[in-house]
Each structure stands twice: as structure tokens, then as C-alpha cells.
Design a protein around this motif. Structure first.
Motif: not given
Length: 310
Positions: A146-172
Motif C-alpha cells: 500500500t506504498g508509493y508507486k515509483l519507477c526509475v528512469r535511466l539515461y545510458l548516455n547521460g542527460d543534460g550537462s552529463a550527456r556523453g560523460s556519465h550515466i544519469s539515473i532518476f526517480l519518478l
């Protein structure tokens, strides 16, 4: 006319000359009339040709308009086909994601932990690099029944300023079935762990794996962590989660991708555990039943408190 004495009179001569002149003028007039008739016929032919050219020009203009209409219809038809093709590709992508989600095992663990299995990593990485599909989503999960409903969003080539340098990972945060009963804003620390599979496999767990572990605490003033008003909130998390230099190593050198598969564990901390205990939690055998994992974590927390370990 000859006179009686055989000599032409002057009057007769003048009359003959007049007749001759009249005949010549008549011949000239006949020629002129013939020329006028010829010119008139030619003008008539030219007029007819002009009418024909005008009609041909009208026909060509009509054909050109018809061709423009046909081209416009063809373009509209092609645009419709392209739009339908794009919609179909999106549907195929969504279906593919759904099929993959069915094959990915999401396991509920202690303190709101789950494990996300990601397959076809190289293909997804290429899609991210080519910007065909810059991010992927985990299957949705609840932190409890009966908890929070979540999912993870993963950018395998990075997002924003991290594009091309890091993986970016976010919670929704997704709109869930029990949101009206939950505490808002969402304020619990979120931790991610990218598993070092190679060390686990090659050493049978006898050497400490080099898991990639990072955390963030939600900004409770951000709209990302308020109760969802739509199907999902704006993603928030860690833009520079893991270096692409390490992530993109060859198959034989890569610690985190084995058989084109990687695993990410997510921990939602509801009890305020210390960051220093995260490596212990992420190194627990995920095959252990939930109640045993919880018991081991509680025991480790107590041990650290007794020994004043921070």
C-alpha cells in the motif's frame, strides 16, 4: 482602228493604249486581290493556330493544376503514412518495453528495495548515443503493498550537462492507488546501486565487489516530490551517477555488464539508516528471504552503534 486611207488616227492610238493600260492595271489588281486573299487565308490560319495554342496552353495549365493537386494529395498521403509509421514505431517500442518488463524481475526487498534487471544493454546504449531513444524506464513498483508507486528512469548516455560523460539515473513518482493515505511530500532518501557482477561471479563473493553506490535526498519543495496531479511527476535524481569511460569498457574488462545484462538495485530509506551501512545492505545476498535480510541489517546497525562505528 485603221482609217480609210490605212493610217491609225491619234484617237485610235490613244484608245488602244488606254485599253492596254487598263488590262495591265486589271492584272495588277488581280494579283493584289490574290495576294490579299492569300494573306487573309494565312491570317485565318494564324488565328486558328493561335486558338489552338491558347487551347493547348489552357489544357497544359489545367494539367499543371491537376498535377499540383495530385502532388499535394500524394504529399498529404505520404505525410499520413509517415505519421502512422511513427505512431506504429512508438507502439512497437512501447510493446517491446512491455515485453522486456515482463522478462525483468522486480523483487521487493527490505526497506523498500527492488532490483531492476536490464537486458540488451548495448542496443539500448547505442539508441541513447544516437538519440533514437535517450532514456529507458524500469517497470513501475510499489514500496510496499500500500506504498508509493515509483519507477526509475535511466539515461545510458547521460542527460543534460552529463550527456556523453556519465550515466544519469532518476526517480519518478507515479500516481498510485493509495496516494490519499500517504505522507506528502515524498521525503525519503533514495539510493542506487549498479552491481559489479564480474567480481561476484569470478570470486564467488570472496572479494568485495566494486558496486557503484550513490544516494540523494529529495528536495521537498520541488514539484517532483509532491503528490502527483498527473500520471507521473518530473524525474529527479543523480545526473552523474557513473562514468561512461568505465561503463563502456569492452566485454572482457567490464565489471557491470555481463551477457549484455546489468542490474540496478534501488533502496528507499524509510528508517533513516546511515549512509555508511549502504555497502553492507547492497552486498547482502538478494536470494535471502526479506525477513532474514531485515534481521541482518538490524543486527549490523546495532553492532555499529555498540562499537560507535559511523
Amino acid at each position: 482602228m485603221v482609217s480609210t486611207n490605212g493610217v491609225f488616227s491619234k484617237a485610235d492610238t490613244d484608245m488602244e493604249e488606254g485599253k492596254t493600260l487598263l488590262m495591265k492595271n486589271y492584272e495588277k489588281l488581280s494579283i493584289v486581290a490574290t495576294n490579299i486573299e492569300t494573306i487573309d487565308n494565312q491570317l485565318t490560319q494564324i488565328y486558328v493556330q493561335m486558338l489552338q495554342c491558347h487551347q493547348q496552353n489552357t489544357n497544359l495549365h489545367q494539367e499543371l493544376n491537376n498535377m499540383k493537386i495530385i502532388n499535394s494529395l500524394e504529399k498529404s498521403y505520404l505525410d499520413t503514412i509517415l505519421l502512422n509509421q511513427n505512431i506504429l514505431m512508438q507502439d512497437i517500442t512501447m510493446l517491446k518495453q512491455q515485453v522486456e518488463n515482463e522478462n525483468q524481475i522486480i523483487k521487493d526487498g527490505p526497506n523498500g528495495t527492488i532490483v531492476w534487471k536490464i537486458i540488451n544493454v548495448r542496443e539500448k546504449t547505442y539508441d541513447a548515443q544516437s538519440e533514437r531513444r535517450t532514456s529507458i524506464y524500469s517497470p513501475a513498483f510499489y514500496t510496499s503493498n500500500t506504498g508509493y508507486k515509483l519507477c526509475v528512469r535511466l539515461y545510458l548516455n547521460g542527460d543534460g550537462s552529463a550527456r556523453g560523460s556519465h550515466i544519469s539515473i532518476f526517480l519518478l513518482i507515479l500516481r498510485g492507488s493509495y496516494d490519499s493515505l500517504l505522507k506528502w511530500p515524498f521525503s525519503y532518501r533514495v539510493s542506487f546501486c549498479l552491481f559489479d557482477q564480474r567480481t561476484i561471479i569470478e570470486t564467488n563473493g570472496n572479494i568485495q565487489p566494486k558496486h557503484i553506490i550513490d544516494s540523494f535526498r529529495p528536495d521537498i519543495t520541488s514539484i517532483s516530490f509532491q503528490r502527483p496531479c498527473s500520471e507521473m511527476n518530473i524525474a529527479s535524481g543523480i545526473p552523474k551517477f557513473f562514468s561512461l569511460i568505465e561503463f563502456n569498457k569492452t566485454e572482457n574488462e567490464n565489471l557491470y555488464i555481463i551477457n549484455d545484462t546489468m542490474f540496478i538495485k534501488v533502496l528507499i530509506d524509510f528508517i533513516g539508516i546511515s549512509r555508511s551501512i549502504l555497502p553492507f545492505i547492497f552486498n547482502l545476498n538478494i536470494a535471502l528471504p526479506t525477513h532474514i535480510q531485515e534481521k541482518l541489517i538490524s543486527k549490523e546497525i546495532k553492532r555499529r552503534e555498540e562499537q560507535n562505528i559511523h
